[in-house]
Design a protein around this motif. Structure first.
Motif, short mmCIF file in Angstrom:
data_model
loop_
_atom_site.label_atom_id
_atom_site.label_comp_id
_atom_site.label_asym_id
_atom_site.label_seq_id
_atom_site.Cartn_x
_atom_site.Cartn_y
_atom_site.Cartn_z
N PRO A 126 0.83 -1.21 0.00
CA PRO A 126 0.00 0.00 0.00
C PRO A 126 0.87 1.26 0.00
N LEU A 127 0.28 2.37 -0.42
CA LEU A 127 1.04 3.63 -0.54
C LEU A 127 1.57 4.13 0.80
N ASP A 128 0.94 3.75 1.89
CA ASP A 128 1.39 4.21 3.20
C ASP A 128 2.36 3.22 3.87
N CYS A 129 2.99 2.38 3.09
CA CYS A 129 3.92 1.39 3.66
C CYS A 129 5.20 2.09 4.12
N SER A 130 5.99 1.35 4.87
CA SER A 130 7.26 1.90 5.36
C SER A 130 8.30 1.91 4.25
N ASP A 131 9.38 2.65 4.48
CA ASP A 131 10.47 2.69 3.50
C ASP A 131 11.08 1.30 3.30
N GLU A 143 9.50 -1.62 3.58
CA GLU A 143 8.59 -2.42 2.76
C GLU A 143 8.69 -2.02 1.29
N TRP A 144 8.80 -0.72 1.03
CA TRP A 144 8.90 -0.25 -0.35
C TRP A 144 10.22 -0.70 -0.98
#
Length: 90
Positions: free
Chosen positions: A29-34, A36-37
């Motif tokens: 999701p767009l609000d994931c942590s750095d 996770e991204w």
């Protein structure tokens, strides 16, 4: 050279295709942590044995599809359209 069976065009030489990498990869999701991204962008499995990948028939029908391939000897076990029942079961 591999011979890859496009689900729509049949067997074709590997030179007609482009590998799109591991399949499936689920976008976080767009609000994931750095972290996770970064994992989504850079971390991939590197299995010894069967591996699921996305391939694009770039010089043919232009369709994307799933390939189950052995990383040991490059034997292609199965190809299926993305989202098909056969692709989901692989």
């Amino acid at each position: 050279m591999l011979e890859i069976a496009c689900p729509w065009c049949g067997p074709r030489p590997e030179a007609e295709f482009r590998c799109g990498g591991e399949n499936p990869i689920i976008r976080p999701p767009l609000d994931c942590s750095d972290e996770e991204w970064a994992a989504y962008l850079h971390h991939r499995t590197n299995p010894k044995g069967l591996h699921r990948e996305r391939w694009h028939h770039a010089l043919g029908c232009g369709m994307w599809f799933a390939v189950t391939r052995s990383t040991i000897d490059h034997t292609i076990v199965e190809t299926a359209p993305l989202g098909s029942a056969a692709e989901e079961e692989a």
